[in-house]
Design a protein around this motif. Structure first.
Motif: not given
Length: 79
Positions: A1-26
């Motif tokens: 699941m992605r963070l933007n799919e989590l509902k208001l009040g929902g909780s989860a654990i971060i698995d990882h942050v996805e890079d779109h390119t090498a050295g992705d600044p975001v």
């Protein structure tokens, strides 16, 4: 699941942050702010129009993310 799919009040654990390119600044910035594997995260508020931005809580800190940024954060169930 992605963070933007989590509902208001929902909780989860971060698995990882996805890079779109090498050295992705975001993705690098998200990790620097504390979006790291194993951290509990919850949705504390959403914007009034289109639920954008999303306010998330990590520990005692709150961040506002655009839905596109939140989609980079992959989650696993809080168990």
């Amino acid at each position: 699941m992605r963070l933007n799919e989590l509902k208001l009040g929902g909780s989860a654990i971060i698995d990882h942050v996805e890079d779109h390119t090498a050295g992705d600044p975001v993705a690098e910035r998200l990790r620097a702010l504390g979006f790291v594997p194993g951290e509990p995260i919850r949705i504390v508020a959403v914007g009034p129009i289109g639920a954008d931005p999303i306010a998330v809580g990590i520990g005692f800190t709150r961040f506002a993310l655009r839905r596109a940024e939140a989609a980079r954060v992959l989650l696993r169930d809080a168990a």
